[in-house]
Design an enzyme around this catalytic site. Structure first.
Site, mmCIF file in Angstrom:
data_model
loop_
_atom_site.group_PDB
_atom_site.id
_atom_site.type_symbol
_atom_site.label_atom_id
_atom_site.label_comp_id
_atom_site.label_asym_id
_atom_site.label_seq_id
_atom_site.Cartn_x
_atom_site.Cartn_y
_atom_site.Cartn_z
ATOM 1 N N ASP A 1 -4.652 4.657 0.005
ATOM 2 C CA ASP A 1 -4.954 3.353 -0.574
ATOM 3 C C ASP A 1 -6.415 2.998 -0.493
ATOM 4 O O ASP A 1 -6.943 2.296 -1.338
ATOM 5 C CB ASP A 1 -4.173 2.258 0.166
ATOM 6 N N GLY B 1 0.819 -1.208 0.000
ATOM 7 C CA GLY B 1 0.000 0.000 0.000
ATOM 8 C C GLY B 1 0.853 1.256 0.000
ATOM 9 O O GLY B 1 1.951 1.300 -0.564
ATOM 10 N N SER B 2 0.386 2.293 0.685
ATOM 11 C CA SER B 2 0.982 3.626 0.566
ATOM 12 C C SER B 2 2.403 3.745 1.092
ATOM 13 O O SER B 2 3.105 4.704 0.761
ATOM 14 C CB SER B 2 0.098 4.655 1.280
ATOM 15 N N VAL B 3 2.865 2.792 1.929
ATOM 16 C CA VAL B 3 4.273 2.866 2.333
ATOM 17 C C VAL B 3 5.190 2.723 1.116
ATOM 18 O O VAL B 3 6.330 3.168 1.125
ATOM 19 C CB VAL B 3 4.609 1.792 3.394
#
Length: 633
Positions: free
Chosen positions: A616, A321-323
């Site tokens: 996300d 996801g956004s990481v």
């Protein structure tokens, strides 16, 4: 009539009472004046027959002795020796597993093993009945063991002292005891998925116990002894001892105290957020040493939190996801595709290929720079930056940060993750992969990627073992972690500044640590359905990855939760990161950041929830077309 006897005898009259039998002569015993019968002399034929018989018997005995002592000497000697000679194996003491400070995580202790020589057991059934209540084993199985062929059979391995004493008091012929080492963990199941397990014969079955089997196992020995049927040594018999060689000790990078803290904090959050499980990792930024590696899950839905069955931080993969936006941003800056000062007109949705992607919250077109895009975790802004970078270069940077290859930690069952070659990307992948969907990594891979930014752009391979210690106590350090350049230090510093803004006022405010500057990023990714086709409805993997102090990073950490409620990484993972990183910084005696701004208190959950939207989530939460973007790749 002529008389054959001499005249004197003939003239002497015979007494009437002394009539002598005519059948055989008698001889007067002059000493006692009594008469004894005289046996007739055997004939020469009988003497010859007896002599021949004796000779034949003697010849047979001689021939047999020659046959036994000369021709069959070795065979009969071996048979004789086999009746009294016993070989008792001596298992090697397995090396200990220590934390970085020399504290035991796993060690071997002596235990008594009960064994038997079936050939010396007088009454197997009676012996089995006597042993059964002591060893708590069925009579039938014991009887089968006691009647096996051969000279050695185990009855019970590594029993406690009380049981060993009771068996000894039975005084059973053919039943004896020896010492074996058993594995013990002084810290109970702490770091169990990482350490692994050993079998009954002390062979490594998983984890580090298996990975370093040849180092820990040592070399077994034996005792060869001549003993009677009660296993008492024969004084004049042979006794030969080949001592076992103990295995080497293993010194890990793990800190036992920090491992405990990581597991405690993670367990509390799993319970609080009703998660299925979670992972918490801490790494020394410069050396790559893993200081803590926690893998926990629910034993059953709603049940107690226990150690995971395997080291999921290394063996399992998830869509980050956004990481993952860290890599998209770092690659674009490094490649010159964007500058930190650039501005983008960012809408709240964007069509890529045949599908529409959207931001978490609907909004009008906004003019954002890269820092704004990172702080707000904008899916659309990140996709627009990825489009400038290009598909091939994005794939290259994902590889440079370690995706698609193993970390080098060489842990059993380690996954390399799933990163398809750019030539096989779908048309929608330039929308999903930049924001961390459509690519799978292990938690350790994601941690190492963040560590590269924290370490001035240099990728450092994670390391779990610092040294081995031989039987003489000599410490042999393992090679230092391999390093390579992922991005320039200038790019790393630029991205670090963006990640600081995420923690100061973006989606990661609950990761703040009073007194320290923190850089990091939240992630809330959809969870793939079994078989890799589509996504599970309402199931998310929520995470936070970052490092501290941001101005001179000392530690990098990642926290991930499986299907928590609430779903946002900023609400469930960021607080665990904050508490864990604070404990590590305190343990390492890292001085607080020098800036006054770092001393501001961290926000509470109540004040932070307003900014916890993560980019996300809308992929599957606000648009039906967005859902199809990921299920029909």
């Amino acid at each position: 009539m002529t008389i054959a006897l001499d005249d004197r005898r003939a003239a002497r009259p015979r007494p009437k009472t002394q009539a002598r039998p005519r059948s055989r002569p008698v001889v007067r015993d002059r000493a006692i004046r009594r008469y004894h019968p005289v046996e007739p002399m055997p004939s020469m034929g009988r003497v010859a027959t007896v002599g021949v018989a004796l000779f034949v018997v003697l010849a047979i005995v001689v021939v047999k002795l020659v046959y036994v002592q000369a021709v069959q000497h070795d065979r009969f000697e071996a048979l004789a020796v086999n009746q009294i000679r016993h070989t008792i194996p001596l298992a090697a003491t397995r090396g200990s597993i220590l934390d970085r400070n020399g504290r035991d995580l796993a060690l071997s202790i002596d235990r008594t093993t009960i064994y038997a020589d079936p050939s010396l057991v007088e009454d197997p059934l009676a012996a089995a009945k006597a042993l059964s209540p002591v060893l708590k084993l069925p009579v039938r199985s014991l009887q089968e063991s006691l009647t096996k062929s051969g000279r050695f059979v185990y009855l019970a391995r590594k029993v406690d002292d009380a049981t060993a004493k009771k068996v000894k008091e039975l005084h059973l012929a053919g039943v004896a005891q020896t010492s074996e080492s058993a594995r013990m963990r002084p810290a109970a199941d702490l770091a169990a998925p990482l350490i692994g397990a050993v079998g009954l014969d002390n062979d490594g079955l998983g984890g580090l116990e298996r990975q370093y089997e040849s180092t820990l196992a040592g070399k077994p020995g034996s005792i060869i002894v001549d003993a009677d049927r009660h296993m008492r040594q024969i004084a004049s018999g042979e006794k030969k001892v080949t001592p076992s060689v103990a295995g080497n000790d293993l010194e890990l990078t793990i800190d036992r105290g920090l491992q405990y803290e990581a597991e405690r904090l993670l367990s509390d959050e799993i319970v609080k957020s009703h998660s299925k499980g979670g992972i918490a990792l801490v790494m020394n930024t410069q050396t790559g040493d893993v200081l803590a590696m926690a893998n926990l899950h629910e034993s059953k839905p709603g049940g107690p939190v226990v150690q995971a069955a395997r080291n999921t931080a290394v063996t399992d993969v998830y869509e980050p996801g956004s990481v993952n936006k860290l890599i998209t941003m770092a690659g674009a800056i490094e490649d010159g595709a964007i500058k930190v000062s650039d501005r983008f007109n960012v809408p709240d949705h964007l069509k890529v290929g045949s599908h529409v992607f959207s931001d978490h919250d609907p909004h009008a077109v906004v003019n954002w720079g890269p820092t704004d895009i990172m702080r707000e975790s904008s899916n659309i802004g990140t996709i627009m930056i990825a489009q400038r970078l290009g598909q091939q270069r994005l794939g290259d940077y994902l590889s440079d940060f370690g995706f698609g290859t193993k970390t080098g930690i060489d842990f059993p069952g380690e996954s390399a993750g799933l990163l398809r070659p750019t030539s096989s990307w779908y048309s929608t992948d330039m929308g999903s992969i930049p924001i961390g969907q459509g690519v799978s990594v292990s938690a350790l891979q994601m941690l190492a990627a963040y560590n590269a930014v924290a370490n001035d752009g240099k990728y450092v391979s994670p390391r779990l073992v610092r040294a081995t210690i031989d039987g003489n106590g000599v410490r042999h350090a393992t090679p230092e972690a391999h390093t390579r350049r992922a991005v320039s230090d200038a790019t790393a510093h630029a991205v670090t500044a963006m990640l600081e803004e995420v923690v100061k006022g973006g989606t990661g405010t609950l990761a703040q640590i009073p007194g320290y500057r923190v850089a990091g990023k939240t992630g809330t990714a959809r969870k793939p359905a079994p078989g890799g086709k589509g996504y599970l409805d309402g199931a998310y993997m929520s995470s936070f990855a970052g490092f501290a102090p941001a101005d001179h990073p000392a530690i990098t950490a990642l926290v991930m939760l499986d299907e928590p409620t609430p779903i946002f990484g900023g609400l469930v993972a960021a607080p665990v990161f904050s508490e864990l990183a604070r404990a590590v910084l305190r343990e390492m005696r890292i001085a607080p950041s020098s800036t006054a701004a770092a001393a501001a208190p961290a926000p509470t959950v109540a004040t932070a929830q307003v900014t916890q939207g993560d980019g996300d989530v809308p992929v599957g939460a606000t648009s039906t077309t967005a859902v199809s973007c990921c299920s029909q790749r």
